[in-house]
Design an enzyme around this catalytic site. Structure first.
Site, PDB file in Angstrom:
ATOM      1  N   GLY A  21       0.845  -1.194   0.000  1.00 14.89           N
ATOM      2  CA  GLY A  21       0.000   0.000   0.000  1.00 14.89           C
ATOM      3  C   GLY A  21       0.874   1.236   0.000  1.00 14.89           C
ATOM      4  O   GLY A  21       2.093   1.147  -0.028  1.00 14.89           O
ATOM      5  N   LYS A  22       0.197   2.351   0.021  1.00 13.65           N
ATOM      6  CA  LYS A  22       0.940   3.608   0.017  1.00 13.65           C
ATOM      7  C   LYS A  22       0.740   4.282   1.370  1.00 13.65           C
ATOM      8  O   LYS A  22      -0.381   4.623   1.733  1.00 13.65           O
ATOM      9  CB  LYS A  22       0.406   4.530  -1.095  1.00 13.65           C
ATOM     10  CG  LYS A  22       1.122   4.319  -2.408  1.00 13.65           C
ATOM     11  CD  LYS A  22       0.430   4.825  -3.647  1.00 13.65           C
ATOM     12  CE  LYS A  22      -0.344   6.130  -3.486  1.00 13.65           C
ATOM     13  NZ  LYS A  22       0.535   7.230  -3.175  1.00 13.65           N
ATOM     14  N   LYS A  24       2.201   7.364   4.188  1.00  9.25           N
ATOM     15  CA  LYS A  24       2.596   8.764   3.979  1.00  9.25           C
ATOM     16  C   LYS A  24       3.994   8.772   3.374  1.00  9.25           C
ATOM     17  O   LYS A  24       4.846   8.019   3.767  1.00  9.25           O
ATOM     18  CB  LYS A  24       2.686   9.490   5.326  1.00  9.25           C
ATOM     19  CG  LYS A  24       1.363  10.020   5.811  1.00  9.25           C
ATOM     20  CD  LYS A  24       1.605  10.953   7.005  1.00  9.25           C
ATOM     21  CE  LYS A  24       0.308  11.426   7.571  1.00  9.25           C
ATOM     22  NZ  LYS A  24      -0.567  10.302   7.978  1.00  9.25           N
ATOM     23  N   PHE A  25       4.201   9.619   2.399  1.00 10.99           N
ATOM     24  CA  PHE A  25       5.556   9.856   1.866  1.00 10.99           C
ATOM     25  C   PHE A  25       6.240   8.612   1.331  1.00 10.99           C
ATOM     26  O   PHE A  25       7.456   8.572   1.235  1.00 10.99           O
ATOM     27  CB  PHE A  25       6.471  10.453   2.960  1.00 10.99           C
ATOM     28  CG  PHE A  25       5.910  11.685   3.554  1.00 10.99           C
ATOM     29  CD1 PHE A  25       5.336  11.678   4.809  1.00 10.99           C
ATOM     30  CD2 PHE A  25       5.873  12.852   2.813  1.00 10.99           C
ATOM     31  CE1 PHE A  25       4.774  12.820   5.341  1.00 10.99           C
ATOM     32  CE2 PHE A  25       5.321  14.001   3.345  1.00 10.99           C
ATOM     33  CZ  PHE A  25       4.767  13.983   4.613  1.00 10.99           C
ATOM     34  N   GLY A  26       5.480   7.566   1.019  1.00 11.52           N
ATOM     35  CA  GLY A  26       6.224   6.456   0.438  1.00 11.52           C
ATOM     36  C   GLY A  26       5.388   5.198   0.308  1.00 11.52           C
ATOM     37  O   GLY A  26       4.274   5.103   0.806  1.00 11.52           O
ATOM     38  N   VAL A  28       4.916   0.945   0.639  1.00 14.48           N
ATOM     39  CA  VAL A  28       5.253  -0.094   1.617  1.00 14.48           C
ATOM     40  C   VAL A  28       5.237  -1.437   0.893  1.00 14.48           C
ATOM     41  O   VAL A  28       4.318  -1.699   0.112  1.00 14.48           O
ATOM     42  CB  VAL A  28       4.203  -0.118   2.745  1.00 14.48           C
ATOM     43  CG1 VAL A  28       4.622  -1.097   3.825  1.00 14.48           C
ATOM     44  CG2 VAL A  28       4.026   1.276   3.338  1.00 14.48           C
ATOM     45  N   LYS A  43       8.993   0.058   4.477  1.00 17.91           N
ATOM     46  CA  LYS A  43       8.457   1.326   3.969  1.00 17.91           C
ATOM     47  C   LYS A  43       9.597   2.137   3.361  1.00 17.91           C
ATOM     48  O   LYS A  43      10.647   2.303   3.985  1.00 17.91           O
ATOM     49  CB  LYS A  43       7.789   2.132   5.072  1.00 17.91           C
ATOM     50  CG  LYS A  43       7.237   3.447   4.547  1.00 17.91           C
ATOM     51  CD  LYS A  43       6.209   4.053   5.447  1.00 17.91           C
ATOM     52  CE  LYS A  43       5.572   5.273   4.774  1.00 17.91           C
ATOM     53  NZ  LYS A  43       4.557   5.898   5.628  1.00 17.91           N
ATOM     54  N   ASP A 137      -3.873  10.838  14.759  1.00 17.28           N
ATOM     55  CA  ASP A 137      -4.309  10.509  13.405  1.00 17.28           C
ATOM     56  C   ASP A 137      -4.973   9.142  13.410  1.00 17.28           C
ATOM     57  O   ASP A 137      -4.778   8.350  12.516  1.00 17.28           O
ATOM     58  CB  ASP A 137      -3.107  10.515  12.449  1.00 17.28           C
ATOM     59  CG  ASP A 137      -3.581  10.892  11.044  1.00 17.28           C
ATOM     60  OD1 ASP A 137      -2.774  10.912  10.129  1.00 17.28           O
ATOM     61  OD2 ASP A 137      -4.794  11.151  10.912  1.00 17.28           O
ATOM     62  N   LYS A 139      -7.439   6.903  12.512  1.00 18.04           N
ATOM     63  CA  LYS A 139      -8.609   6.706  11.662  1.00 18.04           C
ATOM     64  C   LYS A 139      -8.490   5.322  11.048  1.00 18.04           C
ATOM     65  O   LYS A 139      -7.404   4.747  11.043  1.00 18.04           O
ATOM     66  CB  LYS A 139      -8.733   7.806  10.610  1.00 18.04           C
ATOM     67  CG  LYS A 139      -7.527   8.049   9.751  1.00 18.04           C
ATOM     68  CD  LYS A 139      -7.856   9.218   8.783  1.00 18.04           C
ATOM     69  CE  LYS A 139      -6.742   9.448   7.813  1.00 18.04           C
ATOM     70  NZ  LYS A 139      -5.843  10.535   8.250  1.00 18.04           N
ATOM     71  N   ASN A 142      -5.459   3.958   9.381  1.00 18.98           N
ATOM     72  CA  ASN A 142      -4.201   3.788  10.128  1.00 18.98           C
ATOM     73  C   ASN A 142      -4.283   2.641  11.108  1.00 18.98           C
ATOM     74  O   ASN A 142      -3.427   2.510  11.975  1.00 18.98           O
ATOM     75  CB  ASN A 142      -3.873   5.081  10.895  1.00 18.98           C
ATOM     76  CG  ASN A 142      -3.553   6.214   9.952  1.00 18.98           C
ATOM     77  OD1 ASN A 142      -3.187   5.962   8.815  1.00 18.98           O
ATOM     78  ND2 ASN A 142      -3.723   7.434  10.410  1.00 18.98           N
ATOM     79  N   ASP A 155       0.402   4.001  11.097  1.00 16.93           N
ATOM     80  CA  ASP A 155       1.109   5.174  10.606  1.00 16.93           C
ATOM     81  C   ASP A 155       1.190   6.314  11.602  1.00 16.93           C
ATOM     82  O   ASP A 155       0.197   6.928  11.912  1.00 16.93           O
ATOM     83  CB  ASP A 155       0.394   5.670   9.341  1.00 16.93           C
ATOM     84  CG  ASP A 155       1.278   6.642   8.640  1.00 16.93           C
ATOM     85  OD1 ASP A 155       2.214   7.139   9.279  1.00 16.93           O
ATOM     86  OD2 ASP A 155       1.074   6.868   7.450  1.00 16.93           O
ATOM     87  N   THR A 172      -9.194  13.448   5.500  1.00 17.20           N
ATOM     88  CA  THR A 172     -10.611  13.638   5.801  1.00 17.20           C
ATOM     89  C   THR A 172     -10.787  14.367   7.125  1.00 17.20           C
ATOM     90  O   THR A 172      -9.945  14.291   8.016  1.00 17.20           O
ATOM     91  CB  THR A 172     -11.333  12.283   5.888  1.00 17.20           C
ATOM     92  OG1 THR A 172     -12.668  12.557   6.308  1.00 17.20           O
ATOM     93  CG2 THR A 172     -10.687  11.372   6.922  1.00 17.20           C
TER      94      THR A 172
HETATM   95  C1  LIG Z   1       5.004   1.843  13.091  1.00 18.36           C
HETATM   96  O1  LIG Z   1       4.500   2.111  11.809  1.00 18.36           O
HETATM   97  C2  LIG Z   1       4.947   3.252  11.198  1.00 18.36           C
HETATM   98  C3  LIG Z   1       5.848   4.184  11.760  1.00 18.36           C
HETATM   99  C4  LIG Z   1       6.224   5.318  11.041  1.00 18.36           C
HETATM  100  C5  LIG Z   1       5.697   5.528   9.774  1.00 18.36           C
HETATM  101  C6  LIG Z   1       6.069   6.722   8.982  1.00 18.36           C
HETATM  102  O2  LIG Z   1       5.928   6.709   7.783  1.00 18.36           O
HETATM  103  N1  LIG Z   1       6.504   7.815   9.681  1.00 18.36           N
HETATM  104  C7  LIG Z   1       6.913   9.008   9.104  1.00 18.36           C
HETATM  105  C8  LIG Z   1       7.207   9.141   7.734  1.00 18.36           C
HETATM  106  C9  LIG Z   1       7.630  10.361   7.237  1.00 18.36           C
HETATM  107  C10 LIG Z   1       7.754  11.478   8.087  1.00 18.36           C
HETATM  108  C11 LIG Z   1       7.439  11.333   9.447  1.00 18.36           C
HETATM  109  C12 LIG Z   1       7.033  10.115   9.934  1.00 18.36           C
HETATM  110  C13 LIG Z   1       4.816   4.613   9.196  1.00 18.36           C
HETATM  111  C14 LIG Z   1       4.444   3.473   9.918  1.00 18.36           C
HETATM  112  N2  LIG Z   1       3.542   2.509   9.454  1.00 18.36           N
HETATM  113  C15 LIG Z   1       3.046   2.446   8.185  1.00 18.36           C
HETATM  114  O3  LIG Z   1       3.332   3.226   7.311  1.00 18.36           O
HETATM  115  C16 LIG Z   1       2.076   1.336   7.873  1.00 18.36           C
HETATM  116  C17 LIG Z   1       2.513   0.710   6.563  1.00 18.36           C
HETATM  117  S1  LIG Z   1       1.233  -0.230   5.812  1.00 18.36           S
HETATM  118  C18 LIG Z   1       1.385  -1.777   6.527  1.00 18.36           C
HETATM  119  N3  LIG Z   1       2.292  -2.022   7.474  1.00 18.36           N
HETATM  120  C19 LIG Z   1       2.359  -3.273   8.019  1.00 18.36           C
HETATM  121  N4  LIG Z   1       1.571  -4.283   7.638  1.00 18.36           N
HETATM  122  C20 LIG Z   1       0.650  -4.065   6.683  1.00 18.36           C
HETATM  123  N5  LIG Z   1      -0.171  -5.106   6.302  1.00 18.36           N
HETATM  124  C21 LIG Z   1       0.542  -2.791   6.096  1.00 18.36           C
HETATM  125 BR1  LIG Z   1      -0.749  -2.451   4.758  1.00 18.36          BR
END
Ligand SMILES: COc1ccc(C(=O)Nc2ccccc2)cc1NC(=O)CCSc1ncnc(N)c1Br
Length: 273
Positions: A21-22, A24-26, A28, A43, A137, A139, A142, A155, A172
């Site tokens: 999936g997508k 924030k900023f990237g 996964v 990610k 955040d 929702k 997340n 997230d 949203t």
């Molecule tokens: C502890 O989880 C995070 C911790 C940090 C950040 C993050 O980007 N921080 C950040 C990015 C830029 C600037 C400032 C903060 C993101 C996540 N988590 C995620 O992005 C979730 C990814 S989706 C997914 N993950 C696992 N199993 C699945 N089945 C799925 Br679908």
């Protein structure tokens, strides 16, 4: 020294699988650590994106916050590494995927599932608030599910380590508390409001203040214009909890502790998850 030296990971340590999936900023990806065969979510965040939005410090602070946050209902951040243009976050993989999908697929959830998820969220948030972290955040997108169907808050793109600060409006508005909609200083109680929104959405399949456009959603939130449809049939206790959370005066919202002790939660939540 006592601590084992932190392993320096690199992309070569992982076999990359399907996109998950997508965030924030990237993007996964599913990934597997080559030696241990351990499955993770990887990610990928582009450095130029961070520079563009000037949030390098936010990610750095996020990593500090995350490494200290260990809770069964919070998705783990195992570590991170970078190359010349990307930063990689090594995340726990939630085998059950997004709670959102389950909600959309079923339309609405049973009182047992809804109460179990609300209890998990209240416990995770109480843990975060002890560590002076406001997620802000929360929702459905997340919220993830592990292989046992246990809720995992994911997230943390916007969490802050200190007292509440202004947050730019994004995504949203359905989940924003009145004080956030009014862009007033707010505190931890925003999360309690959001639990009320989520509890309603879990039980009815739609957020309580949904409207055709943002202006109407704003107005409905500010007026706490709440009504309970006659179907699906929802217990009086569940409505009681929602009414005690969706209160405009943030100081009058039910505390996380009181949520965990609420009759509807005690009666319907599965405490082991
Ligand atoms: C502890 O989880 C995070 C911790 C940090 C950040 C993050 O980007 N921080 C950040 C990015 C830029 C600037 C400032 C903060 C993101 C996540 N988590 C995620 O992005 C979730 C990814 S989706 C997914 N993950 C696992 N199993 C699945 N089945 C799925 Br679908």
């Amino acid at each position: 020294q006592t601590q084992s030296p932190k392993k320096q990971w690199s992309l070569q340590d992982f076999e990359i699988g399907k996109p998950l999936g997508k965030g924030k900023f990237g993007r996964v990806y599913l990934a597997r650590e080559a030696k241990s065969k351990y499955i993770v979510a990887l990610k990928v965040i582009f450095k130029e994106q961070l520079e563009k939005y000037k949030i390098q410090h936010q990610l750095k602070r996020e990593m500090e916050i995350q490494s200290g946050l260990r809770h069964p209902n919070i998705l783990r951040l195992y570590g991170w590494f970078h190359d010349s243009e990307r930063i990689f976050l090594i995340l726990e993989y939630a085998h059950g995927g997004e709670l959102y999908r389950e909600l959309r697929k079923r339309g609405f959830l049973s009182e047992n599932k809804a109460a179990t998820y609300i209890l998990s969220l209240a416990q995770a948030l109480a843990f975060c608030h002890e560590k002076d972290v406001i997620h802000r955040d929360i929702k459905p997108e997340n919220l993830l599910l592990d292989h046992e169907g246990r809720l995992k808050i994911a997230d943390f793109g916007w969490s802050v380590q200190s007292r509440a600060k202004r947050r730019t409006m994004c995504g949203t508005l359905d989940y924003l508390a009145p004080e956030m909609v009014e862009n007033k200083a707010h505190d931890y109680a925003v999360d309690n409001w959001t639990l009320g929104i989520l509890c309603y959405e879990f039980l009815y399949g739609v957020p309580p203040f949904e409207a055709e456009n943002q202006t109407d959603t704003f107005r409905r939130i500010m007026n706490v214009d709440l009504s309970f449809p006659s179907t699906p049939c929802v217990s009086t206790e569940a409505k009681d909890l929602i009414l005690r959370l969706l209160v405009k005066d943030s100081s009058k919202r039910l505390s996380l502790q009181k949520i965990m002790e609420h009759p509807w939660i005690v009666k319907n939540a599965d405490p082991t998850s």
